[in-house]
Design a protein around this motif. Structure first.
Motif, short mmCIF file in Angstrom:
data_model
loop_
_atom_site.label_atom_id
_atom_site.label_comp_id
_atom_site.label_asym_id
_atom_site.label_seq_id
_atom_site.Cartn_x
_atom_site.Cartn_y
_atom_site.Cartn_z
N ALA A 58 0.87 -1.19 0.00
CA ALA A 58 0.00 0.00 0.00
C ALA A 58 0.90 1.23 0.00
N PRO A 59 0.37 2.40 -0.37
CA PRO A 59 1.20 3.61 -0.42
C PRO A 59 1.45 4.23 0.96
N THR A 60 1.93 3.40 1.87
CA THR A 60 2.29 3.85 3.21
C THR A 60 3.60 3.19 3.62
N ARG A 61 4.32 3.86 4.51
CA ARG A 61 5.61 3.33 4.95
C ARG A 61 5.49 2.14 5.88
N GLY A 62 4.33 1.92 6.46
CA GLY A 62 4.15 0.83 7.39
C GLY A 62 3.51 -0.41 6.80
N SER A 63 3.18 -0.37 5.51
CA SER A 63 2.52 -1.53 4.90
C SER A 63 3.52 -2.65 4.62
N GLU A 64 2.98 -3.81 4.29
CA GLU A 64 3.79 -5.01 4.07
C GLU A 64 4.82 -4.81 2.97
N VAL A 65 6.03 -5.31 3.21
CA VAL A 65 7.10 -5.25 2.21
C VAL A 65 6.88 -6.35 1.19
N ILE A 66 6.85 -5.97 -0.09
CA ILE A 66 6.69 -6.94 -1.18
C ILE A 66 8.05 -7.40 -1.69
N ARG A 67 8.90 -6.43 -1.97
CA ARG A 67 10.27 -6.74 -2.41
C ARG A 67 11.10 -5.46 -2.35
N VAL A 68 12.38 -5.55 -2.69
CA VAL A 68 13.25 -4.38 -2.75
C VAL A 68 13.75 -4.23 -4.18
N ALA A 69 13.57 -3.03 -4.73
CA ALA A 69 14.07 -2.73 -6.09
C ALA A 69 15.50 -2.19 -5.97
N ARG A 70 16.39 -2.68 -6.81
CA ARG A 70 17.79 -2.26 -6.78
C ARG A 70 17.98 -0.83 -7.29
#
Length: 119
Positions: A58-70
């Motif tokens: 979701a567009p929030t800093r506390g939402s679930e992490v999906i992945r990290v983009a390099r």
């Protein structure tokens, strides 16, 4: 007729209605769905976060992490919306890479302005 039997029949009817609603909104197996990356509204951008950009559900800093983009990764942006502020920037981009994840526009340099997400 007892209250127990009435409640049981009501529960069965409600469950059947829920199943019918689910079946009506779920695509059948083998039905092709449009790939959003083939749409002309897709905009590409480059990740500018040196340590990588955390993409979220979701567009929030506390939402679930999906992945990290390099850092330097080219991403496909489907649309933009207003979300939680990241270093004073409230725009977030919905990325289409098979996972549908949100990334803060603070750390993505879009090559063109993405469209606003549908409400």
């Amino acid at each position: 007729m007892s209250l127990r039997i009435l409640l049981m029949r009501f529960g069965i009817a409600a469950a059947g209605g829920a199943l019918l609603a689910f079946a009506a909104t779920t695509p059948a197996a083998g039905v092709e769905q449009e790939d959003p990356r083939e749409s002309k509204q897709i905009v590409q951008g480059e990740v500018t976060a040196r340590a990588g950009l955390i993409l979220r559900s979701a567009p929030t800093r506390g939402s679930e992490v999906i992945r990290v983009a390099r850092y330097g990764e080219i991403v496909d942006i489907y649309c933009r919306t207003v979300g939680q502020s990241v270093d004073g920037v409230r725009q977030w981009y919905l990325l289409v890479d098979g996972t549908w994840a949100w990334g803060s526009a603070r750390y993505i340099e879009a090559f063109r302005t993405p469209v606003v997400c549908d409400a």
